[in-house]
Design a protein around this motif. Structure first.
Motif, PDB file in Angstrom:
ATOM      1  N   GLU A  37    -111.971  19.592  15.665  1.00 53.17           N
ATOM      2  CA  GLU A  37    -111.457  18.842  14.524  1.00 53.17           C
ATOM      3  C   GLU A  37    -110.930  17.479  14.973  1.00 53.17           C
ATOM      4  OE1 GLU A  37    -111.755  19.882  11.505  1.00 53.17           O
ATOM      5  OE2 GLU A  37    -112.348  21.958  11.872  1.00 53.17           O
ATOM      6  N   LEU A  38    -110.734  16.607  14.011  1.00 51.44           N
ATOM      7  CA  LEU A  38    -110.188  15.286  14.301  1.00 51.44           C
ATOM      8  C   LEU A  38    -108.818  15.435  14.966  1.00 51.44           C
ATOM      9  CD1 LEU A  38    -110.580  12.211  13.900  1.00 51.44           C
ATOM     10  CD2 LEU A  38    -109.288  12.427  11.762  1.00 51.44           C
ATOM     11  N   GLY A  39    -108.632  14.724  16.076  1.00 49.19           N
ATOM     12  CA  GLY A  39    -107.359  14.809  16.803  1.00 49.19           C
ATOM     13  C   GLY A  39    -107.344  15.892  17.863  1.00 49.19           C
ATOM     14  N   GLN A  40    -108.486  16.583  18.039  1.00 49.68           N
ATOM     15  CA  GLN A  40    -108.591  17.618  19.059  1.00 49.68           C
ATOM     16  C   GLN A  40    -109.798  17.332  19.954  1.00 49.68           C
ATOM     17  OE1 GLN A  40    -108.852  21.348  16.940  1.00 49.68           O
ATOM     18  NE2 GLN A  40    -106.645  21.449  16.600  1.00 49.68           N
ATOM     19  N   TYR A  41    -109.800  17.935  21.134  1.00 55.92           N
ATOM     20  CA  TYR A  41    -110.933  17.746  22.047  1.00 55.92           C
ATOM     21  C   TYR A  41    -111.088  18.975  22.932  1.00 55.92           C
ATOM     22  CZ  TYR A  41    -107.879  17.029  26.119  1.00 55.92           C
ATOM     23  OH  TYR A  41    -106.975  17.208  27.140  1.00 55.92           O
ATOM     24  N   GLN A  42    -112.227  19.055  23.623  1.00 52.94           N
ATOM     25  CA  GLN A  42    -112.474  20.151  24.546  1.00 52.94           C
ATOM     26  C   GLN A  42    -113.467  19.663  25.612  1.00 52.94           C
ATOM     27  OE1 GLN A  42    -112.227  22.603  26.833  1.00 52.94           O
ATOM     28  NE2 GLN A  42    -111.165  23.511  25.069  1.00 52.94           N
ATOM     29  N   PRO A  43    -112.956  19.348  26.822  1.00 52.07           N
ATOM     30  CA  PRO A  43    -113.833  18.821  27.877  1.00 52.07           C
ATOM     31  C   PRO A  43    -114.704  19.874  28.545  1.00 52.07           C
ATOM     32  CG  PRO A  43    -111.598  19.056  28.709  1.00 52.07           C
ATOM     33  CD  PRO A  43    -111.543  19.412  27.248  1.00 52.07           C
ATOM     34  N   GLU A  44    -114.368  21.152  28.365  1.00 41.80           N
ATOM     35  CA  GLU A  44    -115.095  22.217  29.038  1.00 41.80           C
ATOM     36  C   GLU A  44    -116.108  22.890  28.109  1.00 41.80           C
ATOM     37  OE1 GLU A  44    -114.687  22.708  32.172  1.00 41.80           O
ATOM     38  OE2 GLU A  44    -112.963  21.367  32.412  1.00 41.80           O
ATOM     39  N   ALA A  45    -117.173  23.409  28.700  1.00 44.95           N
ATOM     40  CA  ALA A  45    -118.157  24.190  27.942  1.00 44.95           C
ATOM     41  C   ALA A  45    -117.720  25.645  27.882  1.00 44.95           C
ATOM     42  CB  ALA A  45    -119.532  24.085  28.597  1.00 44.95           C
ATOM     43  N   GLY A 102    -125.720  31.204  23.117  1.00 45.28           N
ATOM     44  CA  GLY A 102    -125.549  30.274  24.229  1.00 45.28           C
ATOM     45  C   GLY A 102    -124.108  29.810  24.331  1.00 45.28           C
ATOM     46  N   ARG A 103    -123.726  29.334  25.500  1.00 40.28           N
ATOM     47  CA  ARG A 103    -122.364  28.824  25.677  1.00 40.28           C
ATOM     48  C   ARG A 103    -122.163  27.579  24.818  1.00 40.28           C
ATOM     49  NH1 ARG A 103    -120.727  27.465  31.444  1.00 40.28           N
ATOM     50  NH2 ARG A 103    -118.615  27.675  30.599  1.00 40.28           N
ATOM     51  N   CYS A 104    -121.002  27.476  24.214  1.00 44.97           N
ATOM     52  CA  CYS A 104    -120.705  26.297  23.403  1.00 44.97           C
ATOM     53  C   CYS A 104    -120.540  25.078  24.303  1.00 44.97           C
ATOM     54  CB  CYS A 104    -119.424  26.523  22.588  1.00 44.97           C
ATOM     55  SG  CYS A 104    -119.605  27.777  21.299  1.00 44.97           S
ATOM     56  N   PRO A 105    -121.155  23.943  23.957  1.00 51.62           N
ATOM     57  CA  PRO A 105    -121.040  22.745  24.793  1.00 51.62           C
ATOM     58  C   PRO A 105    -119.654  22.126  24.695  1.00 51.62           C
ATOM     59  CG  PRO A 105    -122.221  22.250  22.764  1.00 51.62           C
ATOM     60  CD  PRO A 105    -122.010  23.732  22.774  1.00 51.62           C
ATOM     61  N   SER A 106    -119.341  21.236  25.615  1.00 47.44           N
ATOM     62  CA  SER A 106    -118.062  20.531  25.571  1.00 47.44           C
ATOM     63  C   SER A 106    -117.963  19.756  24.257  1.00 47.44           C
ATOM     64  CB  SER A 106    -117.940  19.577  26.757  1.00 47.44           C
ATOM     65  OG  SER A 106    -119.017  18.647  26.757  1.00 47.44           O
ATOM     66  N   GLY A 107    -116.753  19.655  23.742  1.00 50.74           N
ATOM     67  CA  GLY A 107    -116.553  18.989  22.462  1.00 50.74           C
ATOM     68  C   GLY A 107    -116.641  19.925  21.284  1.00 50.74           C
ATOM     69  N   THR A 108    -116.914  21.210  21.572  1.00 53.91           N
ATOM     70  CA  THR A 108    -117.001  22.210  20.510  1.00 53.91           C
ATOM     71  C   THR A 108    -116.179  23.435  20.889  1.00 53.91           C
ATOM     72  OG1 THR A 108    -118.929  23.420  21.387  1.00 53.91           O
ATOM     73  CG2 THR A 108    -119.370  21.447  20.062  1.00 53.91           C
ATOM     74  N   ARG A 109    -116.010  24.309  19.927  1.00 54.66           N
ATOM     75  CA  ARG A 109    -115.316  25.576  20.157  1.00 54.66           C
ATOM     76  C   ARG A 109    -116.177  26.710  19.607  1.00 54.66           C
ATOM     77  NH1 ARG A 109    -113.541  27.343  15.278  1.00 54.66           N
ATOM     78  NH2 ARG A 109    -113.261  25.791  13.620  1.00 54.66           N
ATOM     79  N   SER A 110    -115.905  27.895  20.101  1.00 56.17           N
ATOM     80  CA  SER A 110    -116.611  29.080  19.624  1.00 56.17           C
ATOM     81  C   SER A 110    -115.968  29.564  18.330  1.00 56.17           C
ATOM     82  CB  SER A 110    -116.555  30.180  20.682  1.00 56.17           C
ATOM     83  OG  SER A 110    -117.093  31.376  20.191  1.00 56.17           O
ATOM     84  N   VAL A 111    -116.765  29.806  17.320  1.00 55.66           N
ATOM     85  CA  VAL A 111    -116.242  30.236  16.020  1.00 55.66           C
ATOM     86  C   VAL A 111    -115.564  31.600  16.114  1.00 55.66           C
ATOM     87  CG1 VAL A 111    -116.882  30.888  13.666  1.00 55.66           C
ATOM     88  CG2 VAL A 111    -117.910  28.864  14.721  1.00 55.66           C
TER      89      VAL A 111
END
Length: 251
Positions: A229-237, A208-217
């Motif tokens: 990680e702490l100090g990073q973000y990702q608003p997009e899925a 499944g697509r990774c949700p916002s706030g996460t990254r694909s391994v």
């Protein structure tokens, strides 16, 4: 709390919890009215479903993380024997190696073309699990090499109880997926595809697509996913990575 509890065998742990809760509830409602008793029983059933659902989700996350770890380790193990010139005698060949597609030499088969090579790599992968650890962050699980855990400083996220069972759980996983691994290797497909394919697969039908706030391994934008990680973000899925927070901000 459920995540820590469910690292124990699912059925035993769940039954112990429900038994204790049931004793408490029946004790307090022994002299209550029938309607109160039915209300209490309904609450117990709802709570039981919540526990079982949470444990099942936790168990699926464990199996999926382990399956990906085995797939990654398998790549390394198969690479070690990629240039082997060993010839296996017919008497040693598993039945699945008798197909016409196998390249034979005299009365034998090349080890690199055999099913035995895949099985050996699977066994070696499970043996290597003693050098891996299970880590969990925000409900997401990964099984990674201990050296990588030490390098990333994620020791505080290590699930020691789950880590101690990796070898045992790996043997169980490989036993159920052995034939699928053999087919995937022979078809030169991506090893991680073994973890998907049906609802009963370790990771479900498909990534499944990774949700916002996460990254694909693996950088594909799909699972397995991992929190930024702490100090990073990702608003997009469906993102392959996370981005640093703007100056003066953090997560």
């Amino acid at each position: 709390a459920f995540a820590k509890i469910c690292t124990q065998p699912l059925t035993i742990t769940t039954m112990r919890i429900l038994h204790v809760i049931w004793r408490q509830m029946t004790h307090t409602t022994a002299k209550a009215s029938a309607s109160h008793y039915l209300s209490t029983l309904l609450s117990f059933v709802i709570l039981a479903c919540m526990i079982l659902g949470t444990c099942a989700k936790n168990e699926r996350g464990y199996e999926c993380a382990l399956c990906h770890a085995v797939s990654n380790e398998m790549q390394d193990q198969l690479a070690k024997s990629a240039n082997s010139t060993e010839i296996i005698e017919l008497a040693r060949r598993p039945s699945a190696d008798l197909g016409k597609s196998q390249k034979e030499s005299g009365r034998g088969i090349r080890y690199v073309d055999s099913e035995m090579r895949v099985i050996d790599a699977l066994q070696a992968s499970c043996a290597a699990m003693r050098y891996y650890r299970l880590i969990e962050v925000l409900g997401m699980k990964q099984v990674v090499k201990l050296s990588d855990v030490l390098e990333s400083g994620n020791l505080k996220h290590v699930d020691e109880r789950g880590s101690n069972k990796l070898r045992e759980r790996c043997d169980e996983l490989v036993e159920s997926l052995e034939r699928k691994f053999v087919k995937v290797v022979k078809a030169s497909q991506t090893l991680s595809s073994t973890c998907y394919g049906s609802k009963s697969s370790p990771c479900g039908v498909r990534p499944g697509r990774c949700p916002s706030g996460t990254r694909s391994v693996d950088g594909s934008g799909s699972g397995p996913c991992w929190p930024c990680e702490l100090g990073q973000y990702q608003p997009e899925a469906g993102a392959a990575g996370c981005v640093p927070c703007p100056a003066g901000l953090t997560t």
